[in-house]
Write a protein that holds these residues in place. Structure first.
Motif, PDB file in Angstrom:
ATOM      1  N   THR A  90      -1.795  11.734  -2.290  1.00 28.07           N
ATOM      2  CA  THR A  90      -2.745  11.269  -2.958  1.00 28.07           C
ATOM      3  C   THR A  90      -3.432   9.998  -2.034  1.00 28.07           C
ATOM      4  O   THR A  90      -3.050   9.723  -0.714  1.00 28.07           O
ATOM      5  N   SER A 119      -1.725   2.537 -11.468  1.00 30.68           N
ATOM      6  CA  SER A 119      -1.441   2.594  -9.956  1.00 30.68           C
ATOM      7  C   SER A 119      -1.510   1.456  -9.316  1.00 30.68           C
ATOM      8  O   SER A 119      -0.965   0.987  -8.105  1.00 30.68           O
ATOM      9  N   THR A 120      -1.733   0.210 -10.292  1.00 27.71           N
ATOM     10  CA  THR A 120      -2.026  -1.055  -9.550  1.00 27.71           C
ATOM     11  C   THR A 120      -1.140  -2.206 -10.089  1.00 27.71           C
ATOM     12  O   THR A 120      -0.586  -3.210  -9.414  1.00 27.71           O
ATOM     13  N   MET A 122      -3.350   4.042  -2.423  1.00 25.68           N
ATOM     14  CA  MET A 122      -3.242   2.954  -3.663  1.00 25.68           C
ATOM     15  C   MET A 122      -2.488   1.576  -3.211  1.00 25.68           C
ATOM     16  O   MET A 122      -1.761   1.534  -2.264  1.00 25.68           O
ATOM     17  N   GLN A 123      -2.742   0.659  -4.277  1.00 17.28           N
ATOM     18  CA  GLN A 123      -2.045  -0.714  -3.764  1.00 17.28           C
ATOM     19  C   GLN A 123      -1.752  -1.417  -5.025  1.00 17.28           C
ATOM     20  O   GLN A 123      -1.872  -1.154  -6.039  1.00 17.28           O
ATOM     21  N   PHE A 124      -0.540  -2.232  -4.927  1.00 18.55           N
ATOM     22  CA  PHE A 124      -0.244  -3.177  -5.950  1.00 18.55           C
ATOM     23  C   PHE A 124       0.152  -4.492  -5.211  1.00 18.55           C
ATOM     24  O   PHE A 124       0.571  -4.556  -4.103  1.00 18.55           O
ATOM     25  N   TYR A 151       1.070  -1.300   0.126  1.00 21.47           N
ATOM     26  CA  TYR A 151      -0.073  -0.190   0.091  1.00 21.47           C
ATOM     27  C   TYR A 151       0.836   1.289   0.125  1.00 21.47           C
ATOM     28  O   TYR A 151       1.932   1.286   0.631  1.00 21.47           O
ATOM     29  N   TYR A 152       0.393   2.159  -0.630  1.00 20.26           N
ATOM     30  CA  TYR A 152       1.327   3.514  -0.859  1.00 20.26           C
ATOM     31  C   TYR A 152       0.493   4.568  -1.130  1.00 20.26           C
ATOM     32  O   TYR A 152      -0.448   4.726  -1.792  1.00 20.26           O
ATOM     33  N   ARG A 153       1.423   5.780  -0.967  1.00 16.11           N
ATOM     34  CA  ARG A 153       0.637   7.208  -1.173  1.00 16.11           C
ATOM     35  C   ARG A 153       1.874   7.880  -1.995  1.00 16.11           C
ATOM     36  O   ARG A 153       3.055   7.595  -1.773  1.00 16.11           O
ATOM     37  N   VAL A 154       1.258   8.875  -2.681  1.00 19.95           N
ATOM     38  CA  VAL A 154       2.487   9.707  -3.479  1.00 19.95           C
ATOM     39  C   VAL A 154       2.342  10.954  -3.039  1.00 19.95           C
ATOM     40  O   VAL A 154       1.243  11.452  -3.218  1.00 19.95           O
ATOM     41  N   GLU A 194      -4.791   5.974 -14.468  1.00 21.11           N
ATOM     42  CA  GLU A 194      -4.270   5.451 -13.245  1.00 21.11           C
ATOM     43  C   GLU A 194      -5.177   4.335 -12.655  1.00 21.11           C
ATOM     44  O   GLU A 194      -4.322   3.707 -11.929  1.00 21.11           O
ATOM     45  N   SER A 251      -4.223  10.796 -15.805  1.00 21.32           N
ATOM     46  CA  SER A 251      -5.252  10.552 -14.890  1.00 21.32           C
ATOM     47  C   SER A 251      -6.256   9.393 -15.463  1.00 21.32           C
ATOM     48  O   SER A 251      -6.828   8.684 -14.587  1.00 21.32           O
TER      49      SER A 251
END
Length: 245
Positions: A28, A121-122, A31-33, A18-21, A117, A114
């Protein structure tokens, strides 16, 4: 504006991150991958081309719609990917050229980034250059079109740096001025596959930098680790229409 690049190291296979930028005051959403289970696991890849954005605001788009008209192809494509669950289950996405059709309009690049995304983002979002990213009569090896709207691959280079990119001397056909820019081709491994991104808009004649690089790259592939090679470029090897881009 500024474009920031970060490299993530030490990722554990089969793990959700899980991350944010951003910066502390402007982050943001979370989000996750999910990393691929292991190098020998089946690899599901989404293959796209000529995506564009859902609305034409520059006078040029994939469906030749009037300016301001909402059109269906990009929306239908992204919705199908989400509906099928591929945005979270695919190992990566390959977009084989003609990404945004910005053609010199930077606001359209912002819109495109956008728009992708939910995918980018994943899962790894890997791209190949097309005529609408690169082609311009001033470049030394082109078909002579103005399809990039003067971009000459500059936004593409900044937004999507290639994994194995090295310096490449580009000479302006008109002025003769030479610049050293990152190449628009590269390769990477994922699972059992060695992927090669080829630039069909650059010189690939015998003895060219790109062809010599390709020969070295393929010779170095360890087929016991990556028995499959997926080679891609924007323009087709064979085409039955008057337009190859």
């Amino acid at each position: 504006g500024q474009t920031h690049t970060a490299v993530m190291r030490g990722l554990v296979p089969g793990t959700t991150y899980y991350y944010r930028v951003g910066q502390p005051a402007e982050l943001t959403r979370v989000m996750q991958f999910h990393t691929q289970a292991d190098s020998g696991a089946p690899t599901r890849v989404l293959l796209l081309g000529d995506l564009g954005v859902p609305i034409n605001d520059t006078g040029y788009d994939t469906e030749m719609q009037p300016i301001g008209v909402l059109h269906a192809y990009p929306l239908q494509t992204m919705q199908a990917i989400v509906d099928l669950g591929e945005a979270t289950t695919a190992a990566s996405t390959l977009l084989v050229g003609d990404l945004s059709y910005a053609c010199g309009t930077m606001a359209k690049w912002d819109y495109f980034l956008s728009f992708i995304e939910p995918l980018a983002s994943t899962v790894p979002f890997m791209v190949f250059p097309g005529n609408h990213e690169v082609d311009d009569p001033a470049l030394p090896f082109q078909v002579g079109t103005v399809d990039s709207g003067g971009e000459c691959g500059v936004p593409y280079r900044h937004y999507f740096p290639q994994p194995t990119a090295t310096g490449h001397i580009i000479a302006n056909r008109t002025s003769g001025r030479k610049l050293e820019l990152p190449v628009l081709y590269g390769s990477w491994n994922q699972g059992l596959i060695h992927f090669v991104s080829f630039n069909t808009e650059d010189d690939f004649t015998p003895g060219s930098d790109q062809l010599l690089w390709l020969e070295r790259d393929l010779a170095a592939v360890n087929r016991s680790e990556t028995p499959w090679i997926v080679f891609g470029g924007h323009r087709p090897y064979l085409v039955s229409s008057a337009c190859s881009g």
